[in-house]
Design a protein around this motif. Structure first.
Motif, PDB file in Angstrom:
ATOM      1  N   SER A  88      -5.817 -11.435   2.277  1.00  0.00           N
ATOM      2  CA  SER A  88      -5.662  -9.986   2.183  1.00  0.00           C
ATOM      3  C   SER A  88      -5.790  -9.401   3.581  1.00  0.00           C
ATOM      4  O   SER A  88      -6.596  -9.865   4.383  1.00  0.00           O
ATOM      5  CB  SER A  88      -6.719  -9.387   1.252  1.00  0.00           C
ATOM      6  N   TRP A  89      -4.947  -8.377   3.814  1.00  0.00           N
ATOM      7  CA  TRP A  89      -4.899  -7.781   5.147  1.00  0.00           C
ATOM      8  C   TRP A  89      -4.639  -6.289   5.042  1.00  0.00           C
ATOM      9  O   TRP A  89      -4.025  -5.823   4.072  1.00  0.00           O
ATOM     10  CB  TRP A  89      -3.762  -8.388   5.982  1.00  0.00           C
ATOM     11  N   GLU A  90      -5.104  -5.581   6.063  1.00  0.00           N
ATOM     12  CA  GLU A  90      -4.641  -4.215   6.238  1.00  0.00           C
ATOM     13  C   GLU A  90      -3.217  -4.278   6.775  1.00  0.00           C
ATOM     14  O   GLU A  90      -2.927  -5.047   7.701  1.00  0.00           O
ATOM     15  CB  GLU A  90      -5.544  -3.462   7.203  1.00  0.00           C
ATOM     16  N   VAL A  91      -2.306  -3.510   6.193  1.00  0.00           N
ATOM     17  CA  VAL A  91      -0.897  -3.657   6.557  1.00  0.00           C
ATOM     18  C   VAL A  91      -0.250  -2.282   6.726  1.00  0.00           C
ATOM     19  O   VAL A  91      -0.765  -1.267   6.268  1.00  0.00           O
ATOM     20  CB  VAL A  91      -0.124  -4.448   5.471  1.00  0.00           C
ATOM     21  N   ARG A  92       0.920  -2.341   7.379  1.00  0.00           N
ATOM     22  CA  ARG A  92       1.857  -1.231   7.389  1.00  0.00           C
ATOM     23  C   ARG A  92       3.250  -1.839   7.399  1.00  0.00           C
ATOM     24  O   ARG A  92       3.464  -2.974   7.806  1.00  0.00           O
ATOM     25  CB  ARG A  92       1.640  -0.299   8.561  1.00  0.00           C
TER      26      ARG A  92
END
Length: 812
Positions: free
Chosen positions: A46-50
């Motif tokens: 899981s990652w912070e994404v854009r």
């Protein structure tokens, strides 16, 4: 060109350098093709994404999941700032039932529904049987087919909407309870999906909301439409009923749409609704119930769509919803006795208390919120169904008094009259139940001066009764009556109306009150204490500007409270001496004793006399063990009829029909309520009447009541002439002990005579069981005494009472 083996042997082995990838690295590489990765999340993969190249994150998620699905994985975008992307295994979900099993379940449920519909047809058509071929065919056509088609349409629409968003949701199966009950007569109890919601990835909140409201909305619309169709199939005339019908309650939308063309017939038809209408109400209730925000219901998943899955997981939100469900539970328990509502409230509160046991919807893109337009539409649909579609506090219930005769609900309890002025009033005849009502009305004025009143009606026949027939809810009747009071001051009287319907006799009393003057408010004195020293009371209203004092010249009665009257309402009571009731020589037309004359001496010098009868002072017939041996002199006339009831006031039969009882031999007959008999034969046998220990018995002829008695449990002793407990006119009488025990005879003296020896008494010491004795009590002396003679009897013996009192001016 040849190559020697030496060259080959001199060559070095080639070493290949490999890098082993774990699932974390694999997911990271795949995700990086669609998103710019930031910090890792709290969970693996899981990652912070854009979005890559600032593309929309939701669109990128769709592309990513197309890539991941063949690999058995799915990406989930959480609603955070910035959004967090998690990679998880694609849930394994498949239909619980195979296709052939689903078809079999549908056919089985359709069979159950056909049985339910057949039971309704048999209930409303007495010649039909629930398992007859014709009945089953009608049930399949008018009950099962509308429900099955509606469910199939709802299931298909749900599947179509789901496929639009790339979701394979499968079909539903109905759940049917095949035994109709008044609390749930619809058969269908719910529908069940084939896949678990937590194993069915929903693309976004919009897809979740639209998919979940399809089935409740479709069932509600179809049910509402079928209800209106069923109402049009239903007649306003009741069917043949052998048992109580089930009354239904429709939602507000049905009421609004039906009121314009059905009018008052709308409520009438809901009492024997056509099976298509019953199917419609059942479907609309199922649709409304599925829209409720109960965990596990589509309405709850629609709430997830409106609020958001992450917000719904918040503990404060869950606590608030749980508190609301508890309030609803308390309100339901307080306001409703309808078991399905109580069950739903219990289930809702319990599911909210333990939300972890209910699978939660799986939304892939939580980050893509719900735009205001879609949110408004979804919320409007849910609210309209829940509010306008509310089925009522009691959607179905048994109509207990379906054959209850004539209703008097619209009849007044009191009418204002003026001295000498005719009063006309229209009585509306309408049934209390649903079946046609046929019978008679008997009307009479009761009170101390009833002979001075007049009552007339165009419907009265030669017997003085008013016949009516075929009164229905959709075909009511009217009876016009005219009441004429006397010219003098009006003392309250009553119009007593007997409604004589076979099996449903009842009475209605209308008070006739002169509201413009001072006087009593009731027709009769209330016998508050019926002991040796009786107490009678009545309410008096004194008009504004009026006042005065009450007096009486009856030596047997004296006032028990203040006699001064002032404007307003107050109670007056009189206490009687021994013999007060028996000393009264006057009676009204129903043989009640008249109370003492009371004079209202106004302060302006005018006087007004009030004399009213005493309620409960009619002659009594004492019966032992509920049976009474008929004396040879009782109802001796050839045309006389004996009539009896356990309640109400004594009336004569409305028709000439009476069961004949041959008395040539020994006989016994139990008198049922309002079942007249006529004595025939030479009375050579002994006869016994079963009367119970309450009610009244009357002897009637063509001219009306000859004599009537209250039935009282007591010692079976008869007096000829006269009655036990009543004043005797004859100084010599015969006493018959018809009980099984010897009874002693004694004398009691009452009064205020200044001299003794004012009676010449001749009585025996006892009367044997089955024996008779002649008793005498002759007045002697010259004093102007007011005398009373009566007899009482109980298990301790027979008492002859002798009372003598001086007039109010004294004995001198």
């Amino acid at each position: 060109m040849a190559v020697s083996g030496e060259c080959m042997s001199d060559s070095e082995p080639i070493v290949i350098d490999t890098e082993t990838w774990g699932s974390q690295e694999l997911c990271e590489v795949i995700v990086s093709r669609y998103f710019v990765l930031g910090n890792e999340g709290a969970t693996p993969a899981s990652w912070e994404v854009r979005g890559l190249d600032d593309k929309d994150a939701s669109n990128q998620l769709v592309r990513l999941n197309r890539h991941l699905k063949p690999l058995g994985m799915v990406g989930v975008l959480e609603d955070r700032n910035p959004p967090i992307l998690s990679i998880a295994r694609y849930p394994s979900s498949h239909s619980v039932l195979r296709t052939w099993q689903q078809v079999l379940v549908w056919f089985l449920m359709a069979g159950f529904m056909t049985m339910v519909g057949a039971s309704w047809l048999a209930r409303y058509e007495t010649e039909s049987k629930a398992l007859q071929t014709s009945t089953l065919g009608q049930s399949a056509l008018f009950f099962t087919l509308p429900i099955v088609v509606s469910l199939l349409i709802a299931s298909h629409l749900r599947s179509v909407v789901a496929k639009r968003y790339g979701v394979e949701i499968g079909h539903m199966v109905p759940i049917v309870f095949p035994i109709p009950m008044p609390s749930w007569p619809f058969g269908i109890v719910g529908v069940m999906g084939q896949r678990r919601t937590d194993l069915l990835p929903m693309p976004n909140r919009r897809a979740l909301g639209l998919i979940e409201i399809v089935v409740p909305l479709t069932l509600f619309v179809a049910g509402t439409s079928l209800t209106i169709v069923g109402l049009s199939f239903t007649s306003s005339t009741p069917p043949s009923l052998d048992e109580a019908p089930v009354v239904f309650e429709a939602n507000a939308i049905v009421q609004i749409l039906s009121a314009s063309w059905l009018g008052e017939d709308f409520g009438i038809r809901l009492q024997w609704l056509h099976p298509t209408g019953i199917a419609g109400i059942g479907l609309s209730i199922i649709g409304w119930g599925l829209m409720l925000p109960i965990p596990g219901f589509p309405g709850d998943r629609a709430l997830h769509s409106l609020i958001g899955p992450s917000e719904m997981r918040d503990s404060s939100v869950q606590t608030s919803i749980f508190v609301v469900m508890l309030v609803v539970l308390v309100l339901v328990f307080t306001a409703s006795d309808y078991m399905p509502w109580i069950f739903l409230a219990l289930v809702g509160a319990w599911q909210r208390f333990s939300p972890e046991i209910v699978p939660q919807p799986f939304v892939v893109d939580e980050y893509a919120g719900l735009d205001n337009q879609v949110r408004g539409r979804l919320a409007s649909i849910v609210l309209v169904v829940l509010i306008a579609g509310f089925p009522g506090m009691m959607p179905s219930s048994l109509l207990g008094d379906y054959d209850a005769g004539l209703s008097t609900e619209s009849w007044p309890d009191e009418l204002a009259v003026q001295p000498g002025e005719e009063l006309s009033y229209l009585l509306v005849l309408e049934p209390e139940g649903v079946l046609p009502v046929t019978g008679w009305l008997q009307m009479r004025i009761e009170g101390g001066m009833s002979s001075q009143w007049g009552i007339s009606s165009e419907c009265l026949d030669l017997r003085g009764t008013c016949p009516f027939s075929g009164v229905l809810q959709a075909n009511t009747g009217e009876v016009s009556i005219t009441i004429t009071p006397p010219e003098t001051s009006v003392v309250p009287h009553s119009l007593r109306i007997l409604i004589d319907v076979q099996g449903n006799q009842k009475e209605h009393v209308i008070g006739l009150i002169h509201t413009g003057s001072s006087g009593p408010l009731q027709t009769f004195w209330a016998l508050v204490d019926g002991g040796v020293n009786p107490l009678i009371c009545i309410d008096v209203r004194i008009s504004e500007g009026d006042s005065g004092n009450l007096t009486t010249n009856d030596p047997y009665w004296g006032f028990a409270n203040d006699t001064e009257l002032r404007p307003g309402l107050q109670e007056i009571c009189l206490r009687g001496h021994e013999g007060a009731m028996q000393s009264s020589e006057g009676t009204d037309e129903q043989h009640r004793k008249l109370g003492p004359e009371v004079v209202f001496e106004r302060d302006d010098g005018s006087n007004e006399t009030w004399q009213l009868a005493i309620e409960g002072s009619e002659p009594a017939l004492y019966i032992s063990g509920g049976e009474w041996s008929l004396p040879s002199w009782f109802a001796a006339g050839s045309e006389n009829v004996i009539y009896h009831a356990d309640s109400g006031s004594a009336f004569c039969p409305s028709s000439d029909m009476a069961a004949e009882v041959d008395t040539s031999e020994n006989w016994s007959r139990t008198l049922e309520d309002y079942s007249p008999i006529q004595i025939t034969g030479d009375r050579g046998g002994n006869g016994t009447l079963g009367l119970g220990d309450i009610g009244w018995i009357a002897v009637c002829s063509g001219d009306g009541i000859i004599e009537s008695y209250r039935i009282v449990e007591g010692v079976d002793v008869l007096i000829v002439p006269g009655s036990i407990g009543q004043g005797l006119d004859s100084s010599e009488f015969v006493l018959h002990n018809r009980g099984g025990e010897q009874l002693s005879v004694s004398v009691e003296w009452h009064g205020d005579s200044p001299e003794s020896g004012i009676w010449d008494v001749s009585i025996p010491d006892f009367v044997e069981s089955g024996g008779s004795a002649v008793l005498g009590a002759f007045p002697t002396g010259e004093l102007p005494l007011l005398r009373a003679l009566w007899v009482s009897a109980d298990e301790d013996g027979i008492v002859v009472h002798l009372a003598a009192r001086c007039p109010t001016v004294g004995c001198a």
